[in-house]
Design a protein around this motif. Structure first.
Motif, mmCIF file in Angstrom:
data_model
loop_
_atom_site.group_PDB
_atom_site.id
_atom_site.type_symbol
_atom_site.label_atom_id
_atom_site.label_comp_id
_atom_site.label_asym_id
_atom_site.label_seq_id
_atom_site.Cartn_x
_atom_site.Cartn_y
_atom_site.Cartn_z
ATOM 1 N N GLU A 9 31.528 -29.687 -19.619
ATOM 2 C CA GLU A 9 32.896 -29.682 -20.101
ATOM 3 C C GLU A 9 33.867 -29.999 -18.980
ATOM 4 O OE1 GLU A 9 33.618 -25.904 -21.802
ATOM 5 O OE2 GLU A 9 32.286 -26.208 -23.520
ATOM 6 N N GLU A 10 34.959 -30.614 -19.325
ATOM 7 C CA GLU A 10 35.953 -31.034 -18.339
ATOM 8 C C GLU A 10 36.483 -29.849 -17.540
ATOM 9 O OE1 GLU A 10 38.233 -33.483 -16.052
ATOM 10 O OE2 GLU A 10 36.696 -34.050 -17.518
ATOM 11 N N LYS A 11 36.662 -28.708 -18.177
ATOM 12 C CA LYS A 11 37.200 -27.555 -17.465
ATOM 13 C C LYS A 11 36.209 -27.048 -16.412
ATOM 14 C CE LYS A 11 35.693 -24.037 -20.847
ATOM 15 N NZ LYS A 11 36.159 -22.948 -21.747
ATOM 16 N N THR A 12 34.909 -27.216 -16.659
ATOM 17 C CA THR A 12 33.911 -26.821 -15.674
ATOM 18 C C THR A 12 33.943 -27.757 -14.480
ATOM 19 O OG1 THR A 12 32.497 -25.941 -17.433
ATOM 20 C CG2 THR A 12 31.462 -26.348 -15.304
ATOM 21 N N LEU A 13 34.052 -29.055 -14.734
ATOM 22 C CA LEU A 13 34.141 -30.032 -13.655
ATOM 23 C C LEU A 13 35.389 -29.791 -12.817
ATOM 24 C CD1 LEU A 13 33.058 -32.533 -12.263
ATOM 25 C CD2 LEU A 13 34.219 -33.933 -13.967
ATOM 26 N N LYS A 14 36.483 -29.473 -13.468
ATOM 27 C CA LYS A 14 37.731 -29.197 -12.763
ATOM 28 C C LYS A 14 37.580 -27.969 -11.865
ATOM 29 C CE LYS A 14 42.681 -28.476 -13.580
ATOM 30 N NZ LYS A 14 43.752 -28.383 -14.621
ATOM 31 N N LYS A 15 36.923 -26.947 -12.367
ATOM 32 C CA LYS A 15 36.725 -25.730 -11.575
ATOM 33 C C LYS A 15 35.774 -25.981 -10.412
ATOM 34 C CE LYS A 15 35.942 -20.767 -12.237
ATOM 35 N NZ LYS A 15 35.633 -19.709 -13.235
ATOM 36 N N LEU A 16 34.776 -26.827 -10.634
ATOM 37 C CA LEU A 16 33.850 -27.183 -9.560
ATOM 38 C C LEU A 16 34.594 -27.881 -8.427
ATOM 39 C CD1 LEU A 16 30.924 -27.494 -8.484
ATOM 40 C CD2 LEU A 16 30.831 -29.656 -9.734
ATOM 41 N N ALA A 268 22.853 -31.694 -12.147
ATOM 42 C CA ALA A 268 22.960 -30.238 -12.101
ATOM 43 C C ALA A 268 22.342 -29.636 -13.357
ATOM 44 C CB ALA A 268 24.416 -29.821 -11.989
ATOM 45 N N ILE A 269 21.509 -28.626 -13.174
ATOM 46 C CA ILE A 269 20.901 -27.963 -14.313
ATOM 47 C C ILE A 269 21.466 -26.574 -14.529
ATOM 48 C CG2 ILE A 269 18.765 -29.283 -14.160
ATOM 49 C CD1 ILE A 269 17.502 -26.894 -12.732
ATOM 50 N N ASN A 270 22.229 -26.091 -13.559
ATOM 51 C CA ASN A 270 22.854 -24.778 -13.708
ATOM 52 C C ASN A 270 24.049 -24.691 -12.770
ATOM 53 O OD1 ASN A 270 23.282 -22.084 -14.504
ATOM 54 N ND2 ASN A 270 22.128 -21.349 -12.734
ATOM 55 N N ILE A 271 25.196 -24.314 -13.308
ATOM 56 C CA ILE A 271 26.404 -24.144 -12.503
ATOM 57 C C ILE A 271 27.008 -22.788 -12.821
ATOM 58 C CG2 ILE A 271 28.727 -25.012 -12.016
ATOM 59 C CD1 ILE A 271 27.771 -27.748 -12.902
ATOM 60 N N SER A 272 27.338 -22.054 -11.772
ATOM 61 C CA SER A 272 27.952 -20.745 -11.957
ATOM 62 C C SER A 272 28.973 -20.530 -10.848
ATOM 63 C CB SER A 272 26.890 -19.644 -11.915
ATOM 64 O OG SER A 272 27.491 -18.365 -11.878
ATOM 65 N N PHE A 273 30.068 -19.852 -11.175
ATOM 66 C CA PHE A 273 31.143 -19.661 -10.209
ATOM 67 C C PHE A 273 31.263 -18.230 -9.702
ATOM 68 C CE2 PHE A 273 32.251 -23.303 -12.814
ATOM 69 C CZ PHE A 273 32.507 -24.254 -11.843
ATOM 70 N N ASN A 274 30.504 -17.321 -10.232
ATOM 71 C CA ASN A 274 30.636 -15.939 -9.765
ATOM 72 C C ASN A 274 29.327 -15.181 -9.727
ATOM 73 O OD1 ASN A 274 30.164 -15.576 -12.468
ATOM 74 N ND2 ASN A 274 32.200 -14.774 -12.952
ATOM 75 N N GLU A 275 28.217 -15.894 -9.855
ATOM 76 C CA GLU A 275 26.934 -15.218 -9.769
ATOM 77 C C GLU A 275 25.877 -16.236 -9.356
ATOM 78 O OE1 GLU A 275 25.672 -15.684 -14.474
ATOM 79 O OE2 GLU A 275 26.202 -13.733 -13.677
ATOM 80 N N GLY A 276 24.742 -15.768 -8.954
ATOM 81 C CA GLY A 276 23.681 -16.673 -8.549
ATOM 82 C C GLY A 276 22.888 -16.091 -7.403
ATOM 83 N N LYS A 277 21.651 -16.460 -7.320
ATOM 84 C CA LYS A 277 20.778 -15.954 -6.266
ATOM 85 C C LYS A 277 20.930 -16.834 -5.037
ATOM 86 C CE LYS A 277 15.947 -14.785 -5.307
ATOM 87 N NZ LYS A 277 14.560 -14.874 -5.810
#
Length: 284
Positions: A9-16, A268-277
């Motif tokens: 989604e465009e909002k995810t790309l913008k946040k990235l 990219a197969i997974n994008i997260s902005f506040n969690e992740g190993k």
């Protein structure tokens, strides 16, 4: 989120992109504090020239540093890098597999198809490519680059990113059997530093570690320096002395937008902005 970037989604790309700019600002802060120069390269420089910021569909950010500045930066991050970020390189992450470095943001995730099975830090990142001074003998430079490419291919084979059958160099098979990947990356770093031209013979600048065709990463020193400011997303950063020459060599008619079906990005197969190993303490 389990699909490639074309479906994000465009909002995810913008946040990235916002997160990558945050990382760039941290790099910029450290460089200003330690008198280190960096410059925009690749698609980031293209975006600055053509769009005054990110290429609309792009998902990463690339900068370059001359070898001396790159070494200074690798030392500076030990004391100056905010603990919100992680300097990802063979010296800090034993599972790292690339001959250039990344600065990542902790507690975020940008998991790529090529490294999905690695137990390494997967935070959102900015790429940092080291550039070296060299002389005007392209054939000699090509031999040096070929040696480094063979070594880089070896790491990719060992990490199962590249199949051995895809390699053009049979020596890769032998290297895979003998040396661990981290040792090979250390040797690439050693060779790249040794391949710097003698100061009095500097005529060209080259990026040995970009994994791209050498002809697209070999420039007269006057094409690069003196660095000139260029706008990128409402801020000013260093571009090159001759952005047109650099971009023409790398992209051809770079002001012409590619067809819609070629406006692609990383897988990219997974994008997260506040969690992740984030495996940030694997190797020191």
């Amino acid at each position: 989120m389990s699909t490639g970037f074309k479906e994000i989604e465009e909002k995810t790309l913008k946040k990235l992109k916002k997160t990558e700019l945050e990382i760039l600002d941290e790099i910029d802060r450290i460089c200003k504090k330690n008198d280190i120069n960096f410059f925009l390269v690749g698609g980031t420089l293209l975006g600055a020239v053509r769009h005054k910021g990110f290429i609309p569909w792009d998902d990463d950010l690339d900068i370059g540093m001359m070898r001396d500045d790159f070494i200074k930066f690798t030392n500076a991050v030990n004391n100056d890098l905010n603990d919100k970020y992680f300097f990802d390189y063979f010296s800090t992450d034993k599972n790292y597999h690339l001959p250039f470095a990344k600065v990542r943001k902790n507690n975020t995730t940008f998991d790529e198809e090529t490294s999905k099975n690695f137990d390494n830090h997967k935070g959102i990142f900015v790429d940092i490519f080291p550039y070296d001074y060299t002389d005007d003998n392209f054939k000699r430079c090509f031999i040096k680059a070929t040696i480094i490419q063979i070594l880089s291919d070896t790491v990719l084979v060992k990490k199962k990113i590249m199949k051995l059958s895809s390699c053009r160099h049979s020596v890769v098979s032998l290297l895979c059997c003998v040396f661990p990947a981290n040792t090979i990356l250390k040797f690439i770093d050693f060779l790249s530093r040794k391949f710097n031209g003698k100061k009095e013979n500097y005529t060209h600048v080259v990026c040995f570690n970009s994994l791209i065709n050498l002809k697209k990463d070999y420039f007269n020193i006057n094409d690069i320096f003196p660095l000139k400011k260029i706008q990128f997303e409402k801020k000013m950063y260093n571009g090159l002395n001759d952005n047109d020459k650099f971009l023409t060599v790398q992209y051809g008619d770079y002001m012409q937008l590619p067809p819609i079906d070629e406006r692609v990005n990383h897988t990219a197969i997974n994008i997260s902005f506040n969690e992740g190993k984030n495996m940030i303490n694997k190797c020191k």
